[in-house]
Design a protein around this motif. Structure first.
Motif, PDB file in Angstrom:
ATOM      1  N   THR A   9      11.921  22.581   1.923  1.00  0.00           N
ATOM      2  CA  THR A   9      11.571  23.309   2.797  1.00  0.00           C
ATOM      3  C   THR A   9      10.515  22.520   3.738  1.00  0.00           C
ATOM      4  O   THR A   9      10.203  22.534   4.919  1.00  0.00           O
ATOM      5  CB  THR A   9      10.864  24.486   2.325  1.00  0.00           C
ATOM      6  N   ARG A  10       9.699  21.750   3.171  1.00  0.00           N
ATOM      7  CA  ARG A  10       8.315  21.148   3.865  1.00  0.00           C
ATOM      8  C   ARG A  10       9.113  20.310   4.940  1.00  0.00           C
ATOM      9  O   ARG A  10       8.893  19.816   5.965  1.00  0.00           O
ATOM     10  CB  ARG A  10       7.552  20.393   2.802  1.00  0.00           C
ATOM     11  N   ALA A  11      10.194  19.402   4.450  1.00  0.00           N
ATOM     12  CA  ALA A  11      11.015  18.340   5.282  1.00  0.00           C
ATOM     13  C   ALA A  11      11.607  18.947   6.387  1.00  0.00           C
ATOM     14  O   ALA A  11      11.459  18.493   7.660  1.00  0.00           O
ATOM     15  CB  ALA A  11      11.797  17.518   4.507  1.00  0.00           C
ATOM     16  N   GLY A  58      23.153  27.895   0.628  1.00  0.00           N
ATOM     17  CA  GLY A  58      22.842  28.939   0.440  1.00  0.00           C
ATOM     18  C   GLY A  58      21.318  29.218   0.797  1.00  0.00           C
ATOM     19  O   GLY A  58      21.175  30.454   0.607  1.00  0.00           O
ATOM     20  N   ALA A  59      20.514  28.420   1.088  1.00  0.00           N
ATOM     21  CA  ALA A  59      19.230  28.581   1.203  1.00  0.00           C
ATOM     22  C   ALA A  59      19.140  29.281   2.609  1.00  0.00           C
ATOM     23  O   ALA A  59      19.897  29.151   3.447  1.00  0.00           O
ATOM     24  CB  ALA A  59      18.572  27.201   1.326  1.00  0.00           C
ATOM     25  N   ALA A  60      17.786  30.133   2.904  1.00  0.00           N
ATOM     26  CA  ALA A  60      17.599  31.007   3.813  1.00  0.00           C
ATOM     27  C   ALA A  60      17.603  29.913   5.216  1.00  0.00           C
ATOM     28  O   ALA A  60      16.760  29.007   4.831  1.00  0.00           O
ATOM     29  CB  ALA A  60      16.463  31.612   3.588  1.00  0.00           C
ATOM     30  N   VAL A  61      17.961  30.269   6.365  1.00  0.00           N
ATOM     31  CA  VAL A  61      17.613  29.498   7.405  1.00  0.00           C
ATOM     32  C   VAL A  61      16.026  29.525   8.073  1.00  0.00           C
ATOM     33  O   VAL A  61      15.702  30.709   7.561  1.00  0.00           O
ATOM     34  CB  VAL A  61      18.706  29.755   8.575  1.00  0.00           C
ATOM     35  N   ARG A  62      15.602  28.508   8.374  1.00  0.00           N
ATOM     36  CA  ARG A  62      14.121  28.771   8.898  1.00  0.00           C
ATOM     37  C   ARG A  62      14.099  28.192  10.590  1.00  0.00           C
ATOM     38  O   ARG A  62      13.585  27.237  10.783  1.00  0.00           O
ATOM     39  CB  ARG A  62      13.321  27.792   8.081  1.00  0.00           C
ATOM     40  N   PRO A  63      14.641  28.999  11.530  1.00  0.00           N
ATOM     41  CA  PRO A  63      14.616  28.426  12.824  1.00  0.00           C
ATOM     42  C   PRO A  63      13.672  28.848  13.874  1.00  0.00           C
ATOM     43  O   PRO A  63      13.465  28.452  14.873  1.00  0.00           O
ATOM     44  CB  PRO A  63      15.972  29.007  13.030  1.00  0.00           C
ATOM     45  N   LEU A  64      12.747  29.996  13.272  1.00  0.00           N
ATOM     46  CA  LEU A  64      11.670  30.579  14.122  1.00  0.00           C
ATOM     47  C   LEU A  64      10.331  30.092  13.985  1.00  0.00           C
ATOM     48  O   LEU A  64       9.869  29.731  13.037  1.00  0.00           O
ATOM     49  CB  LEU A  64      12.165  31.857  14.360  1.00  0.00           C
ATOM     50  N   PRO A  65       9.402  30.649  14.967  1.00  0.00           N
ATOM     51  CA  PRO A  65       8.055  30.223  14.608  1.00  0.00           C
ATOM     52  C   PRO A  65       7.407  31.107  13.446  1.00  0.00           C
ATOM     53  O   PRO A  65       6.759  30.372  12.756  1.00  0.00           O
ATOM     54  CB  PRO A  65       7.540  31.148  15.892  1.00  0.00           C
ATOM     55  N   LEU A  66       7.763  31.973  13.033  1.00  0.00           N
ATOM     56  CA  LEU A  66       7.070  32.646  11.822  1.00  0.00           C
ATOM     57  C   LEU A  66       8.145  32.896  10.649  1.00  0.00           C
ATOM     58  O   LEU A  66       9.435  32.898  10.982  1.00  0.00           O
ATOM     59  CB  LEU A  66       6.762  34.145  12.395  1.00  0.00           C
ATOM     60  N   ASP A  67       7.754  32.721   9.512  1.00  0.00           N
ATOM     61  CA  ASP A  67       8.894  32.752   8.365  1.00  0.00           C
ATOM     62  C   ASP A  67       9.116  34.088   7.887  1.00  0.00           C
ATOM     63  O   ASP A  67       8.775  35.048   8.772  1.00  0.00           O
ATOM     64  CB  ASP A  67       7.955  31.967   7.026  1.00  0.00           C
ATOM     65  N   ALA A  68       9.691  34.082   6.873  1.00  0.00           N
ATOM     66  CA  ALA A  68      10.402  35.493   6.512  1.00  0.00           C
ATOM     67  C   ALA A  68       9.294  36.662   6.171  1.00  0.00           C
ATOM     68  O   ALA A  68       9.543  37.800   6.298  1.00  0.00           O
ATOM     69  CB  ALA A  68      11.422  35.639   5.324  1.00  0.00           C
ATOM     70  N   ASN A  69       8.016  36.089   5.781  1.00  0.00           N
ATOM     71  CA  ASN A  69       7.041  36.912   5.471  1.00  0.00           C
ATOM     72  C   ASN A  69       6.063  36.912   6.696  1.00  0.00           C
ATOM     73  O   ASN A  69       4.763  37.545   6.482  1.00  0.00           O
ATOM     74  CB  ASN A  69       6.086  36.199   4.341  1.00  0.00           C
ATOM     75  N   LEU A  70       6.564  36.487   7.828  1.00  0.00           N
ATOM     76  CA  LEU A  70       5.831  36.827   9.123  1.00  0.00           C
ATOM     77  C   LEU A  70       4.560  35.835   9.149  1.00  0.00           C
ATOM     78  O   LEU A  70       3.601  36.049  10.031  1.00  0.00           O
ATOM     79  CB  LEU A  70       5.399  38.427   9.327  1.00  0.00           C
TER      80      LEU A  70
END
Length: 387
Positions: free
Chosen positions: A308-310, A356-368
């Motif tokens: 996730t960090r990379a 299968g990992a969740a995508v992370r394309p946007l300014p805020l994560d899934a926890n906002l």
């Protein structure tokens, strides 16, 4: 942007999962605008720090820019936390639910219930509203194919534009009047896509839609919106040339078109980004007297490393490099994210990761919570020239 259409019409160059160990050796030097104060280092070493927690909308506004997002009506209605962060971060909302299949259940009826809720939310929050979209070859209702023909197509289009624009007249900052009408692969000399509208009405359907929209809602900014023009590939170059040809023709005929919308569904770690070529294109659009809007911004991380960090660093670098280049053009007035939180993104369905990992394309994560992508957008606004 559509689902399978994007998959079929774009070529993607990603960092493969198997090359994660070598990402430290990659540089993004080609993607950095010379006016940006950013070192040509790998995303894994880049400094994404920002000063303060000023919301994106305020950072944008300080430079004469508008920042906003597309967020589904049902998501805003059911998720108070999302509504809160949208109000905090955004000065504009996209009413993307105004496609034909969502508001026209039959040829003779319209349903504005969801749209009206969204418009009310925007008013209550003091936000601008943007309409998407009046004329598109996709998201058409099930009755369209069996009902529309050469004899009634113009009547149905006229009725649609008049009905929708009158309903929201005076409430919209801007409208995507025509969406994705160009595809050079279809082989026409003018670059137009083969669509039902072209089939039934001919090439002048685009001009007709803009003229009619201007008559019904003269205060709205009228936009032609398209994708696949961001990168230094033969396909994107052909698309840019076709877009310029269309815009030049419309302007020469006095058509009331005010802006070009560039969707900007970006490729994380894409190595075909050429800032100078894109800026030359933007300058040519601006020379026609048109404004430019970044309308559907997100970053596809489908084949980035699992870590996730990379991954977040490569996504953030993609944002910063792209916005750092396009915001040098004074005609760019708006930046719209296609979603604001990873909790709700179309990429989760249409660009799933193989691991299968969740995508992370946007300014805020899934926890906002803000990610490095938020920092990157903030940094781009902070460094942008004032309009």
């Amino acid at each position: 942007m559509t689902n399978n259409g994007l998959l079929n019409r774009r070529s993607f160059l990603y960092l493969g999962l198997g090359t994660a160990a070598s990402v430290g050796a990659l540089t993004m030097s080609k993607a950095i605008h010379p006016h940006q104060q950013i070192q040509a280092v790998t995303p894994l070493r880049r400094d994404f720090s920002v000063v303060g927690q000023t919301p994106l909308k305020q950072r944008a506004a300080s430079k004469g820019l508008i920042y906003g997002a597309d967020c589904g009506t049902l998501n805003l209605q059911s998720d108070p936390e999302l509504a809160k962060v949208v109000a905090r971060e955004c000065a504009m909302l996209v009413a993307g639910f105004l496609k034909w299949n969502l508001i026209r259940p039959s040829a003779d009826s319209f349903n504005f219930k969801r749209g009206d809720w969204f418009a009310k939310f925007a008013r209550q929050q003091g936000m601008l509203l943007r309409g998407h979209t009046l004329v598109w070859h996709e998201s058409l209702p099930s009755w369209f194919k069996e009902t529309v023909n050469h004899q009634n197509a113009q009547q149905l289009l006229t009725q649609h534009i008049q009905k929708v624009l009158r309903h929201y007249a005076g409430q919209m900052h801007s409208w995507d009047v025509v969406n994705e009408a160009i595809d050079p692969k279809d082989g026409r000399s003018d670059g137009l896509r083969n669509t039902p509208w072209l089939k039934y009405l001919g090439k002048d359907y685009i001009e007709y839609a803009f003229r009619l929209a201007a008559e019904v809602d003269p205060k709205a900014l009228l936009v032609y919106n398209d994708f696949g023009i961001e990168y230094d590939t033969p396909q994107h170059e052909a698309k840019r040339n076709a877009v310029l040809k269309l815009l030049e023709r419309l302007k020469s005929r006095g058509v009331p078109i005010h802006a070009l919308g560039i969707q900007s569904h970006l490729e994380a770690n894409g190595n075909k980004f050429n800032p100078k070529k894109l800026q030359t294109f933007l300058s040519r659009v601006a020379d026609m007297g048109l404004k430019i809007m970044i309308t559907e911004l997100d970053v596809i991380d489908k084949k980035l490393p699992l870590d996730t960090r990379a991954r977040d660093r490569f996504v953030a670098a993609t944002y910063e490099d792209y916005l750092g280049a396009v915001l040098q053009e004074p005609a760019v007035i708006t930046v719209i994210s296609w979603g604001i939180s990873d909790r709700y993104t179309w990429l989760s369905e249409f660009f799933r990761r193989a691991d299968g990992a969740a995508v992370r394309p946007l300014p805020l994560d899934a926890n906002l919570k803000p990610k490095l992508a938020w920092n990157a957008i903030a940094r781009a606004f902070d460094r942008a020239p004032r309009r």
